[in-house]
Design an enzyme around this catalytic site. Structure first.
Site, short mmCIF file in Angstrom:
data_model
loop_
_atom_site.label_atom_id
_atom_site.label_comp_id
_atom_site.label_asym_id
_atom_site.label_seq_id
_atom_site.Cartn_x
_atom_site.Cartn_y
_atom_site.Cartn_z
N LYS A 190 -25.53 4.70 23.16
CA LYS A 190 -25.95 6.29 21.99
C LYS A 190 -24.46 6.17 21.60
O LYS A 190 -23.04 6.25 22.05
CB LYS A 190 -25.50 7.10 23.39
N GLU A 265 -12.56 4.86 29.23
CA GLU A 265 -11.78 4.51 28.48
C GLU A 265 -11.49 5.81 27.67
O GLU A 265 -12.37 5.96 27.11
CB GLU A 265 -12.06 3.34 27.61
P1 NAD Z 1 -16.05 12.03 21.68
O1 NAD Z 1 -15.84 12.33 23.09
O2 NAD Z 1 -15.92 13.21 20.95
O3 NAD Z 1 -17.15 10.85 21.41
C1 NAD Z 1 -17.05 10.04 22.04
C2 NAD Z 1 -18.72 9.70 22.37
O4 NAD Z 1 -19.38 10.76 23.07
C3 NAD Z 1 -19.71 9.87 21.30
O5 NAD Z 1 -20.60 9.27 21.48
C4 NAD Z 1 -20.50 11.52 21.63
O6 NAD Z 1 -21.22 11.50 20.78
C5 NAD Z 1 -20.65 11.22 22.94
N1 NAD Z 1 -19.94 12.64 23.64
C6 NAD Z 1 -19.76 13.89 22.70
N2 NAD Z 1 -19.82 14.87 23.89
C7 NAD Z 1 -21.04 14.31 24.49
C8 NAD Z 1 -20.86 14.65 26.15
N3 NAD Z 1 -21.18 16.11 26.79
N4 NAD Z 1 -21.81 14.31 26.66
C9 NAD Z 1 -22.55 13.22 26.81
N5 NAD Z 1 -21.74 12.57 25.57
C10 NAD Z 1 -20.75 13.76 24.67
O7 NAD Z 1 -14.86 10.94 21.31
P2 NAD Z 1 -14.49 10.15 19.33
O8 NAD Z 1 -14.17 11.39 18.92
O9 NAD Z 1 -15.87 9.40 19.50
O10 NAD Z 1 -13.06 9.41 20.12
C11 NAD Z 1 -12.26 9.43 19.91
C12 NAD Z 1 -11.85 9.16 21.56
O11 NAD Z 1 -12.40 7.91 21.96
C13 NAD Z 1 -10.30 9.31 21.05
O12 NAD Z 1 -9.64 10.70 22.45
C14 NAD Z 1 -10.16 8.18 22.08
O13 NAD Z 1 -8.47 7.76 22.72
C15 NAD Z 1 -10.87 8.04 22.61
N6 NAD Z 1 -11.12 5.90 22.64
C16 NAD Z 1 -10.27 5.85 23.39
C17 NAD Z 1 -10.63 4.22 24.07
C18 NAD Z 1 -10.17 3.61 25.54
O14 NAD Z 1 -10.32 2.42 25.73
N7 NAD Z 1 -9.40 4.20 26.07
C19 NAD Z 1 -11.09 3.53 23.08
C20 NAD Z 1 -11.51 4.27 21.42
C21 NAD Z 1 -11.10 5.36 21.82
#
Ligand code: NAD
Length: 507
Positions: A190, A265
């Site tokens: 997803k 992550e």
């Molecule tokens: P997000 O948590 O908003 O979304 C990530 C994914 O989760 C998306 O595909 C989103 O559609 C999905 N999602 C959202 N709500 C959900 C739910 N209730 N149930 C299941 N899936 C759901 O994150 P973002 O804004 O897309 O990305 C930025 C974040 O990602 C930052 O916090 C960043 O630090 C983190 N990140 C971490 C790493 C790592 O390796 N630690 C790498 C890249 C990004």
């Protein structure tokens, strides 16, 4: 749609892109209920195309396809070399499509093209790398005297749900998909709804590599709908999630009823600890690149500079000067160093931190929309000096081109500042004092520490965070601890004693 073709022309990514669909059981198809959402070009905020908005029904179909393929055994029962060959074919197909992937990452995610090229190359490398690890994986045989021979086997687990974010989406998808497939699992991906387009090129690359239909599926959609359905699906055995810490909590909660295995992550607020004896010029280069590359939307960004007081003023001035000179531009322009943020809502969120930061600390560079960029989500490279440890800009992940600087006087204070946040993903230490470097590396609460280096990865080493930055570390053979079950087989070599209950004999 069977082929996504895009091009970069006149410094801009072409925009005539067909509506995007899910990829389920080897075919592209729209949502069962016909729902769609629009994805925006971050450089203009104009819609690029519409994308199928998946619901629980589409997730059901994808999980069923993945489950059938797993049960049929066409993928999990292949020998490791056979699966590795297929992964190498995927890497080749990604390299064939590199121009399309780069164009889509520029267009849909706003990643500057020079950086997008590196990310596309790394995506292919992820498949080649995990192919090589899978080929060479060994387990233990444990001989217990003359009585037993015990051996351990790794087994694929089943359907893997992979949920990914929008920063460098393609590379991050492959970082999870490659080891999941290498282990023999089948996958439902997803992708993030703010940058969904490149995921379909991954589907095409996997189709070109002739994996069995259903081994890899993509369901697009909104996180709270499609993501939530995948995170809770009873037939999904393990979930690899990359995204915000708060979302991770929801994903973990959704999987609790069926006791899913999770690899998370999550967010970061990584310190860059700079001692006065270091090579200051290199430390400035790394600090500037570390927080402003990938538009500052980087989980391992060094977003807190902790600088030893004797060099603090000069260091902050050097970083501020360089920040002002960072080349802002359209992501498809090869000269661009800093492109637009992903979405107007994200720009607003980041800018709200900047406004609050200006009240909490000393703004020494940036802070505004750059001149000449009236459209899109552009923000200047922004530097705050004298950030207090209690302030929100020091404590919270901003995920944009914003860095704070704070002075310290002693090693102990540096460690204390470094660890005084809820995150623990990465840390960077700059010093030429060997003992100090190791002391800091051991004292910092983070999954990753770089000494005198910016973020240079070794794919054999585990990657991941501690505290609120993640659960589980993937990379090299460590990935297979997550994507495989280990089974132990105990084989009796002779007639060992078995108590004879119910015989009336004394045992
Ligand atoms: P997000 O948590 O908003 O979304 C990530 C994914 O989760 C998306 O595909 C989103 O559609 C999905 N999602 C959202 N709500 C959900 C739910 N209730 N149930 C299941 N899936 C759901 O994150 P973002 O804004 O897309 O990305 C930025 C974040 O990602 C930052 O916090 C960043 O630090 C983190 N990140 C971490 C790493 C790592 O390796 N630690 C790498 C890249 C990004």
């Amino acid at each position: 749609m069977t082929e996504a073709r895009v091009a970069i022309a006149d410094g801009r990514a072409a925009r005539d892109i067909a509506p995007w669909d899910h990829y389920i059981a080897g075919a592209f198809r729209p949502s069962a209920d016909g729902g769609r959402f629009e994805t925006l070009d971050p450089a203009t905020n104009e819609p690029i195309t519409s994308v199928a908005a998946g619901t629980a029904t589409d997730i059901d179909a994808a999980v069923a396809a993945a489950r059938r393929t797993f049960a049929d055994g066409d993928w999990p029962q292949l020998s490791p070399p056979e699966r590795a060959s297929a992964l190498v074919r995927i890497a080749d197909a990604i390299e064939d499509r590199a121009d399309d992937i780069v164009a889509l990452e520029c267009l849909d995610a706003g990643v500057p093209i020079s950086q997008a090229r590196g990310q596309a190359a790394r995506a292919a490398e992820n498949f080649r790398f995990f192919a090589s690890i899978a080929r060479g994986l060994t387990t233990e045989a444990l001989r217990d005297g003359r009585a037993f021979m015990n051996y351990v086997v790794r087994k694929p687990i089943g359907v893997t749900g992979i949920i990914t974010p929008w920063n460098t989406p393609f590379m991050l998808e492959t970082w999870r998909v490659a080891p999941a497939l290498a282990a023999g699992n089948t996958v439902v991906l997803k992708p993030a709804e703010w940058a969904p387009l490149s995921a379909n090129v991954l589907a095409e690359a996997i189709a070109a590599a002739e994996l069995p239909h259903g081994a890899f599926n993509v369901v697009h959609g909104i996180g709270e709908v499609a993501g939530a359905a995948l995170a809770a699906h009873p037939d999904v055995r393990l979930v690899a999630f990359t995204g915000e810490t708060g979302t991770g909590r929801e994903v973990m909660g959704a999987g609790a009823a069926t006791l899913k295995r999770h690899s998370f992550e999550l967010g970061g607020k990584s310190p860059v600890v700079v001692f006065a004896d270091c090579d200051v010029e290199r430390a400035v280069d790394a600090a500037v690149f570390g927080v402003f590359s990938l538009n500052g939307e980087r989980c391992t960004a060094g977003s807190r500079l902790l600088v030893e007081r004797p060099i603090y003023d000069d260091f902050v001035a050097a970083v501020a000067t360089r920040a002002e000179q960072v080349r802002i531009g359209h992501p498809a322009d090869p000269r661009t160093e800093l492109g637009p943020l992903i979405h107007p809502a994200h720009w607003e969120r980041v800018h709200a931190y900047v406004r609050e930061g200006a009240r909490e600390a000393r703004l020494v560079a940036g802070g505004e929309r750059p001149g000449g960029f009236d459209d899109g989500n552009y923000l200047q490279a922004t530097v705050f000096a004298d950030a207090d440890r209690g302030s929100r800009i020091f404590q919270e992940e901003i995920f944009g081109p914003v860095v704070t600087a704070t002075p310290f006087d002693t090693d102990r204070e540096a460690l204390d500042l470094a660890n005084d946040v809820r995150y623990g993903l990465a840390a960077y230490v700059w010093t030429n004092d060997l003992r100090c470097a190791h002391h800091m590396a051991q004292g910092i609460e983070s999954g990753l520490v770089w000494v005198n280096s910016h973020n240079v990865r070794d794919l054999r080493a585990p990657f991941g965070g501690v505290k609120d930055s993640g659960i589980n570390h993937e990379g090299g053979r460590y990935s297979f601890d997550f994507y495989c079950d280990t089974q132990t087989v105990h084989v009796a070599l002779g007639d060992h004693h078995i108590p004879r209950f119910g015989t009336g004999e004394d045992q």
